[in-house]
Scaffold this motif. Sequence first.
Motif, short mmCIF file in Angstrom:
data_model
loop_
_atom_site.label_atom_id
_atom_site.label_comp_id
_atom_site.label_asym_id
_atom_site.label_seq_id
_atom_site.Cartn_x
_atom_site.Cartn_y
_atom_site.Cartn_z
N SER A 209 40.83 48.25 39.86
CA SER A 209 40.67 47.43 38.61
C SER A 209 41.18 48.01 37.46
O SER A 209 41.59 47.30 36.61
N PRO A 210 40.84 49.28 37.26
CA PRO A 210 41.14 49.75 35.68
C PRO A 210 42.81 49.93 35.60
O PRO A 210 43.07 49.77 34.53
N ARG A 211 43.47 49.89 36.66
CA ARG A 211 44.79 49.92 36.68
C ARG A 211 45.36 48.62 36.42
O ARG A 211 46.58 48.69 35.52
N VAL A 212 44.75 47.75 36.63
CA VAL A 212 45.36 46.28 36.33
C VAL A 212 44.64 45.66 35.06
O VAL A 212 45.07 45.05 34.21
N ASN A 213 43.41 46.18 34.77
CA ASN A 213 42.65 45.62 33.68
C ASN A 213 42.45 46.43 32.24
O ASN A 213 43.34 46.41 31.41
N ASN A 214 41.93 47.49 32.46
CA ASN A 214 41.57 48.52 31.18
C ASN A 214 42.69 49.24 30.70
O ASN A 214 43.08 49.16 29.47
N VAL B 213 41.54 39.97 35.42
CA VAL B 213 40.18 39.69 35.78
C VAL B 213 40.45 38.71 36.99
O VAL B 213 39.52 38.90 38.41
N TRP B 214 41.02 37.61 37.01
CA TRP B 214 41.08 36.67 38.02
C TRP B 214 41.56 37.27 39.23
O TRP B 214 41.01 37.10 40.57
N LEU B 215 42.85 38.12 38.94
CA LEU B 215 43.54 38.81 40.35
C LEU B 215 42.57 39.75 40.85
O LEU B 215 42.21 39.65 42.16
N LEU C 167 33.78 45.13 38.53
CA LEU C 167 35.01 45.09 39.50
C LEU C 167 35.61 46.43 39.55
O LEU C 167 36.15 46.75 40.41
N GLY C 168 35.24 47.22 38.50
CA GLY C 168 35.74 48.77 38.93
C GLY C 168 34.42 49.68 38.74
O GLY C 168 34.60 50.97 38.81
N ALA C 169 33.44 49.21 39.47
CA ALA C 169 32.42 50.00 39.51
C ALA C 169 32.13 50.95 40.81
O ALA C 169 33.03 50.60 41.67
N VAL C 170 31.55 52.09 40.73
CA VAL C 170 31.68 52.92 41.93
C VAL C 170 31.22 52.15 43.13
O VAL C 170 30.08 51.48 43.00
#
Length: 216
Positions: A54-59, A23-25, A43-46
Amino acid sequence: MKTLDRLLLGSGLLIPLWLLAGVWLTAQAYPGYDHLQQAMSQLGAVGSPTHDWSPRVNNFPLAALFILFAWGLARRWQGSKLALLSAGLVLLHGLGSLGAGWFPCDQGCAPAQPSTSQQLHNLSGLLMFLSLTLASALWAWLGNRIAGSRPLALFSLACVILAIVTVALMGQAAQSGQLFGLYQRLNYGVAVLWVAGLAWASLRRPAVSPLRMAAI
């Protein structure tokens, strides 16, 4: 304990660290992003600057870690049906994280007329909350009975209470428009710290006798 079991359970220890770093990155690439006010989903919103990665780093990585941890729990406490149920709930949480990343929220994450993607994102978020809250509630009862750890049981109970309190604060913040990001981070922070606590206890504590565990 086998090396595979240690690796699987160790993934639970990694989850809070990955969440914090991810999240920080990601937020560094989102100009003006406010952790106190904005949801992590933004962060991953349209339309967001970090929508694509964002989803590739987080979710997605977090989903994989939760699924691996669920597998580890199932192997570690296979003698208890309720513990296996908790592992299934952790697995559902991982699938919810996958869904929340696969279906991004609309721009701003609070549209008057939500798209199908927004609705599925919200449903995934609800699944994530309910699954870990129910799992921690189970361990408030199981902690002392199959892991022989009263501190784990009390810690799990405290996390259930904090999860409910912070989700209520999130609801109030959504209405007032103030500090939603803070309360969301507190809510999910409690959840992932509980996962790390359960992972630590599962790695460190000996199980009770198989006959007693089979009755739980």
